[in-house]
Design a protein around this motif. Sequence first.
Motif, short mmCIF file in Angstrom:
data_model
loop_
_atom_site.label_atom_id
_atom_site.label_comp_id
_atom_site.label_asym_id
_atom_site.label_seq_id
_atom_site.Cartn_x
_atom_site.Cartn_y
_atom_site.Cartn_z
N GLN A 1 -2.07 1.10 10.27
CA GLN A 1 -0.54 0.68 8.79
C GLN A 1 0.30 1.45 8.86
N ARG B 1 -5.92 -0.63 15.45
CA ARG B 1 -4.93 -0.96 14.24
C ARG B 1 -4.47 0.45 13.51
N LEU C 1 -7.25 3.81 0.42
CA LEU C 1 -6.25 2.72 0.24
C LEU C 1 -5.44 1.89 -1.28
N SER D 1 1.19 -0.89 -0.07
CA SER D 1 0.26 0.38 -0.10
C SER D 1 0.78 1.46 0.20
N LYS E 1 2.75 2.28 2.65
CA LYS E 1 4.54 2.48 3.98
C LYS E 1 5.66 2.21 2.94
N ASN F 1 -11.23 -5.65 1.82
CA ASN F 1 -9.82 -6.10 3.18
C ASN F 1 -10.44 -6.62 4.72
N PHE G 1 -0.36 -6.21 9.09
CA PHE G 1 -1.36 -7.03 8.69
C PHE G 1 -1.96 -8.11 8.65
C1 LMR Z 1 -3.04 -2.92 5.27
O1 LMR Z 1 -1.97 -3.15 5.76
O2 LMR Z 1 -4.37 -2.69 6.52
C2 LMR Z 1 -3.17 -3.00 3.43
O3 LMR Z 1 -2.13 -2.44 3.45
C3 LMR Z 1 -3.39 -4.32 3.79
C4 LMR Z 1 -3.02 -4.74 1.86
O4 LMR Z 1 -2.53 -4.77 0.91
O5 LMR Z 1 -4.13 -3.84 1.49
#
Ligand code: LMR
Length: 341
Positions: A178, A176, A241, A97, A100, A220, A199
């Motif tokens: 990212q 929680r 996202l 994502s 990150k 997700n 995740f």
């Molecule tokens: C998360 O960590 O919540 C998302 O980035 C997971 C993802 O790759 O969709």
Amino acid sequence: MRAPAFSRRRAVQALGLAGLAGTRVPAAPAARVTIRLSHVVARRTPKGLALEHFAERVRSLSQGEIQVAIYPNSLLYGDEDEMQALQLGAVDMLAPSLSKFGPIGFPEFELFDLPFLFDAGEQVQHTKQGAVGQELLALLARQRLVGLGYLDNGFKHMSANRALRAPEDFVGLRVRIQSSRVIAHQMRALGARPVVLPFGETHRALAARVVDGTENPVSNFWTQRMHEAQSDLSLTSHGYLGYCLVVHQRFWEHLAAADRALIEQALAEALAWGNAIAQRENDQALAALRASGATRIHELDAVQRQRLRHATRGVHEALAARIGAEWIRRMRGAAAGTRQG
Ligand code: LMR
């Protein structure tokens, strides 16, 4: 492949599990090139499906000479080690994502995390395809990474074991998130305590009540079975996202030019396909969630969203202080569909 020491146990575990999970593991020994692609979400998500589409296009265009071995669901690497694995060459391609990229030295990518920046998917497309989106991809060269394109998931919503319609509903919750400083600030602005977790550990942390809530698009939320541990999902649509397909220059430059061109073509097709199905996948996940009756779903009205927007407005200024006000100005302009300066 020589996996780095930190990941060898997980890699062995993952390969052992892969067959059970129906994962696509390197199967065709005849392939001349194998691209190892790791990601953290389930297969039946916008990202999981788009990457499978990519693998299929590569196979078909190369007549099986190039194959993509996909390791989904954090089987091979999770959030905590996938970037390092890419740098070390233990994996060839990732689709993390955008959130990150901040911790590995690209705080500019956190522009996409700004709360209430986008109101509609078209604004996101405009931003990604325009000058700001393309300049962000080019920044990755700072660490010898190559950004090959963007992929959508969709708008994020907030979940907890209570409805989250107003800033006061967030007070005291451990949420929680990212590993994005913008998202951390957003949660603090709402009175919640952000807890950064990979995740792949989110479901367990919710079930064990290590955290009280989280945020994600419904695809997700549903495929990670977060509804088993969250009684309420509030449709806040407060943030976006999305993903960036990324490889290391070393891997990319090592490929024959014709192979690179083929992979780029397959990826362009797969990303367009993935972006086109992302909304539908999220809608279907929401319909499935509703039908399951597992989680109460709360719609927010315009006044409630405006209060959340107001409570988090300082997040934009704080990011401006870190990366420069010009980036924010241009990002807002791009989101609004105006000239990007
Ligand atoms: C998360 O960590 O919540 C998302 O980035 C997971 C993802 O790759 O969709």
